[in-house]
Design a protein around this motif. Sequence first.
Motif, PDB file in Angstrom:
ATOM      1  N   THR A 197       1.077  -0.995  -0.230  1.00  0.00           N
ATOM      2  CA  THR A 197      -0.513  -0.033   0.039  1.00  0.00           C
ATOM      3  C   THR A 197       1.280   1.509  -0.017  1.00  0.00           C
ATOM      4  O   THR A 197       0.434   2.588   0.077  1.00  0.00           O
ATOM      5  CB  THR A 197      -0.797   0.557   0.908  1.00  0.00           C
ATOM      6  N   ARG A 198       2.257   1.475   0.426  1.00  0.00           N
ATOM      7  CA  ARG A 198       2.766   2.224   0.442  1.00  0.00           C
ATOM      8  C   ARG A 198       3.336   2.729  -0.742  1.00  0.00           C
ATOM      9  O   ARG A 198       3.967   4.257  -0.959  1.00  0.00           O
ATOM     10  CB  ARG A 198       4.028   2.012   0.977  1.00  0.00           C
ATOM     11  N   GLY A 199       3.049   2.123  -1.887  1.00  0.00           N
ATOM     12  CA  GLY A 199       3.460   2.484  -3.717  1.00  0.00           C
ATOM     13  C   GLY A 199       5.213   2.544  -3.225  1.00  0.00           C
ATOM     14  O   GLY A 199       5.476   3.500  -3.984  1.00  0.00           O
ATOM     15  N   THR A 200       5.751   1.706  -3.291  1.00  0.00           N
ATOM     16  CA  THR A 200       7.474   1.970  -2.766  1.00  0.00           C
ATOM     17  C   THR A 200       7.313   1.171  -4.998  1.00  0.00           C
ATOM     18  O   THR A 200       6.631   0.178  -5.069  1.00  0.00           O
ATOM     19  CB  THR A 200       7.877   0.716  -2.503  1.00  0.00           C
ATOM     20  N   VAL A 201       8.679   1.507  -5.241  1.00  0.00           N
ATOM     21  CA  VAL A 201       9.621   1.328  -6.361  1.00  0.00           C
ATOM     22  C   VAL A 201       9.731  -0.569  -7.103  1.00  0.00           C
ATOM     23  O   VAL A 201       8.944  -0.600  -7.647  1.00  0.00           O
ATOM     24  CB  VAL A 201      10.452   2.073  -6.842  1.00  0.00           C
ATOM     25  N   TYR A 202      10.092  -0.929  -5.229  1.00  0.00           N
ATOM     26  CA  TYR A 202      10.283  -2.770  -5.948  1.00  0.00           C
ATOM     27  C   TYR A 202       9.061  -2.846  -4.708  1.00  0.00           C
ATOM     28  O   TYR A 202       9.259  -2.472  -3.322  1.00  0.00           O
ATOM     29  CB  TYR A 202      11.782  -2.566  -6.063  1.00  0.00           C
ATOM     30  N   PRO A 203       9.275  -4.819  -4.639  1.00  0.00           N
ATOM     31  CA  PRO A 203       8.610  -5.228  -4.248  1.00  0.00           C
ATOM     32  C   PRO A 203       9.629  -5.214  -2.438  1.00  0.00           C
ATOM     33  O   PRO A 203       9.053  -4.740  -0.907  1.00  0.00           O
ATOM     34  CB  PRO A 203       8.660  -6.405  -4.033  1.00  0.00           C
ATOM     35  N   TRP A 204      10.970  -4.628  -2.063  1.00  0.00           N
ATOM     36  CA  TRP A 204      11.446  -4.451  -0.781  1.00  0.00           C
ATOM     37  C   TRP A 204      11.985  -2.615  -0.200  1.00  0.00           C
ATOM     38  O   TRP A 204      12.273  -2.438   0.777  1.00  0.00           O
ATOM     39  CB  TRP A 204      13.105  -5.457  -0.860  1.00  0.00           C
ATOM     40  N   GLY A 205      11.027  -2.072  -1.637  1.00  0.00           N
ATOM     41  CA  GLY A 205      11.435  -0.910  -0.960  1.00  0.00           C
ATOM     42  C   GLY A 205      11.780   0.207  -1.602  1.00  0.00           C
ATOM     43  O   GLY A 205      11.076  -0.444  -3.359  1.00  0.00           O
ATOM     44  N   ASP A 206      12.697   1.142  -1.985  1.00  0.00           N
ATOM     45  CA  ASP A 206      12.934   2.325  -3.482  1.00  0.00           C
ATOM     46  C   ASP A 206      14.060   1.829  -3.560  1.00  0.00           C
ATOM     47  O   ASP A 206      14.660   2.471  -4.779  1.00  0.00           O
ATOM     48  CB  ASP A 206      12.714   3.485  -2.663  1.00  0.00           C
ATOM     49  N   GLN A 207      14.811   1.249  -2.914  1.00  0.00           N
ATOM     50  CA  GLN A 207      16.679   1.094  -3.301  1.00  0.00           C
ATOM     51  C   GLN A 207      16.547  -0.092  -4.616  1.00  0.00           C
ATOM     52  O   GLN A 207      16.207  -1.144  -4.675  1.00  0.00           O
ATOM     53  CB  GLN A 207      17.334   0.765  -2.252  1.00  0.00           C
ATOM     54  N   ALA A 208      17.195   0.551  -5.294  1.00  0.00           N
ATOM     55  CA  ALA A 208      17.634  -0.379  -6.898  1.00  0.00           C
ATOM     56  C   ALA A 208      19.006  -1.308  -6.721  1.00  0.00           C
ATOM     57  O   ALA A 208      20.204  -1.338  -6.182  1.00  0.00           O
ATOM     58  CB  ALA A 208      17.767   0.317  -7.992  1.00  0.00           C
ATOM     59  N   THR A 209      18.544  -2.315  -5.993  1.00  0.00           N
ATOM     60  CA  THR A 209      19.107  -3.344  -5.513  1.00  0.00           C
ATOM     61  C   THR A 209      18.909  -4.699  -5.875  1.00  0.00           C
ATOM     62  O   THR A 209      18.176  -5.750  -5.745  1.00  0.00           O
ATOM     63  CB  THR A 209      19.065  -4.199  -3.679  1.00  0.00           C
ATOM     64  N   ALA A 225      14.981 -21.380  -8.774  1.00  0.00           N
ATOM     65  CA  ALA A 225      14.203 -22.268  -7.642  1.00  0.00           C
ATOM     66  C   ALA A 225      13.397 -20.111  -7.078  1.00  0.00           C
ATOM     67  O   ALA A 225      14.211 -20.099  -7.006  1.00  0.00           O
ATOM     68  CB  ALA A 225      15.257 -21.800  -6.828  1.00  0.00           C
ATOM     69  N   VAL A 226      12.179 -20.716  -6.935  1.00  0.00           N
ATOM     70  CA  VAL A 226      11.373 -19.790  -6.760  1.00  0.00           C
ATOM     71  C   VAL A 226      11.515 -19.356  -5.221  1.00  0.00           C
ATOM     72  O   VAL A 226      10.845 -17.814  -5.178  1.00  0.00           O
ATOM     73  CB  VAL A 226       9.771 -20.449  -6.658  1.00  0.00           C
ATOM     74  N   GLY A 227      12.082 -20.288  -3.964  1.00  0.00           N
ATOM     75  CA  GLY A 227      12.250 -19.343  -3.647  1.00  0.00           C
ATOM     76  C   GLY A 227      13.612 -18.529  -2.883  1.00  0.00           C
ATOM     77  O   GLY A 227      13.944 -18.881  -1.773  1.00  0.00           O
ATOM     78  N   ARG A 228      14.441 -18.668  -4.038  1.00  0.00           N
ATOM     79  CA  ARG A 228      16.526 -18.583  -3.562  1.00  0.00           C
ATOM     80  C   ARG A 228      16.064 -16.812  -2.419  1.00  0.00           C
ATOM     81  O   ARG A 228      16.990 -17.157  -1.916  1.00  0.00           O
ATOM     82  CB  ARG A 228      16.487 -18.256  -4.945  1.00  0.00           C
ATOM     83  N   TYR A 229      15.056 -16.092  -3.976  1.00  0.00           N
ATOM     84  CA  TYR A 229      15.858 -14.530  -3.063  1.00  0.00           C
ATOM     85  C   TYR A 229      14.599 -14.098  -2.020  1.00  0.00           C
ATOM     86  O   TYR A 229      13.440 -13.543  -2.464  1.00  0.00           O
ATOM     87  CB  TYR A 229      15.159 -13.654  -4.341  1.00  0.00           C
ATOM     88  N   GLN A 230      14.709 -14.558  -0.640  1.00  0.00           N
ATOM     89  CA  GLN A 230      14.447 -14.552   0.362  1.00  0.00           C
ATOM     90  C   GLN A 230      14.187 -12.570   0.365  1.00  0.00           C
ATOM     91  O   GLN A 230      13.490 -12.459   1.022  1.00  0.00           O
ATOM     92  CB  GLN A 230      14.791 -14.854   1.717  1.00  0.00           C
ATOM     93  N   SER A 231      15.248 -12.036   1.060  1.00  0.00           N
ATOM     94  CA  SER A 231      14.938 -11.051   0.751  1.00  0.00           C
ATOM     95  C   SER A 231      14.290  -9.963  -0.297  1.00  0.00           C
ATOM     96  O   SER A 231      14.381  -8.615  -0.094  1.00  0.00           O
ATOM     97  CB  SER A 231      16.768 -10.030   1.216  1.00  0.00           C
ATOM     98  N   GLY A 232      14.322 -10.501  -1.360  1.00  0.00           N
ATOM     99  CA  GLY A 232      12.655  -9.800  -2.250  1.00  0.00           C
ATOM    100  C   GLY A 232      11.982  -9.949  -2.089  1.00  0.00           C
ATOM    101  O   GLY A 232      10.906  -9.272  -3.514  1.00  0.00           O
ATOM    102  N   ALA A 233      10.867 -10.518  -1.430  1.00  0.00           N
ATOM    103  CA  ALA A 233       9.523 -10.494  -0.972  1.00  0.00           C
ATOM    104  C   ALA A 233       8.387  -9.131  -0.998  1.00  0.00           C
ATOM    105  O   ALA A 233       9.720  -7.903  -0.535  1.00  0.00           O
ATOM    106  CB  ALA A 233       9.567 -11.793  -0.133  1.00  0.00           C
ATOM    107  N   SER A 234       7.930  -9.385  -1.436  1.00  0.00           N
ATOM    108  CA  SER A 234       6.963  -7.544  -1.244  1.00  0.00           C
ATOM    109  C   SER A 234       6.151  -7.912   0.333  1.00  0.00           C
ATOM    110  O   SER A 234       6.497  -9.084   1.450  1.00  0.00           O
ATOM    111  CB  SER A 234       5.713  -8.564  -1.968  1.00  0.00           C
ATOM    112  N   PRO A 235       5.395  -7.137   0.303  1.00  0.00           N
ATOM    113  CA  PRO A 235       4.839  -6.403   1.502  1.00  0.00           C
ATOM    114  C   PRO A 235       4.254  -7.418   2.649  1.00  0.00           C
ATOM    115  O   PRO A 235       3.970  -8.028   3.225  1.00  0.00           O
ATOM    116  CB  PRO A 235       3.958  -4.955   1.501  1.00  0.00           C
TER     117      PRO A 235
END
Length: 297
Positions: A197-209, A225-235
């Motif tokens: 609901t915050r309108g962040t640019v990316y699922p994890w926030g606004d930083q392009a990582t 694998a679909v569970g690989r990027y844990q830190s990239g999960a959405s809110p």
Amino acid sequence: MVVSQTRGKTFERRVDLIYARKVVGLSQEQLAEVMGVDRSTVHHWEAGRHSPLPYLWPKLSKVLAVSSARLTELLTNREQPDIGHRPIGEGHRRHPVDGRLMARVEGSVFLSGQANEPMWVPTFHIDVHPVTDAEYSRFLAATGHAPPQHWADGRPPAGRGDHPVVFVTWHDAASYAAWAGKALPSAQQWEKAARGTRGTVYPWGDQATAAKCNVRENGVGSTTAVGRYQSGASPYGVFDMCGNVWEWCSTETTPGRRELKGGAWTSPLLRAVPSSFNDAAAEMCDDDTGFRCVTTE
């Protein structure tokens, strides 16, 4: 504005009315009074049995004006839910047909598209991960549906059962969704699940990582694998909303073309921004295109 930009179609007028009522907070009785009709008429409109007739459109426009103002107030005062990043697993459930883990996305206003337009989306559940090779193979076994073109002898590539299924057309994805008792997400549902609901640019926030997802900059060169990027999960605890595979949506852009979301392992990070637009012919299939499903019950 929340509502459709095309005012000439009675169906879109009905959708406008539903959005307006939910955002302004009117009951069906109150809206009926504003529109000069009885409550049963409003009920039939919202159930899709009828649409507001043209002579009622000026009254609806007044309601929509209030709706737009109310949305601005909601966003300015931050009265909408602020969920932050939900812990993985919280609000998740297993679907009874395909057994896939799904995340609950509460109905609320969110910021949509690159212009961050306020948009109301009702509550829905969305698959936590894209549909994998292993899960798609169960669908094929149950239905006899044709396998992806790169599957030798109708079997998925060895050691990639937890990778997103690829080389699927929009029709293939829709067939899976129908078999599972689900649907493909609209572009708005998909984007809200990605951005919160915050309108962040990316699922994890606004930083392009780029390291938080499978995109071209990482040089992986294939799906992961679909569970690989844990830190990239959405809110909402939903994975791969940036990169890995483009995902088919139900939204039709022009006849025969459907919207795609999320970028892929072939995409630069900038192209994988969830608010970005992309579409393709429904018959298109490629090694970087897959899907996930939603339910609204």
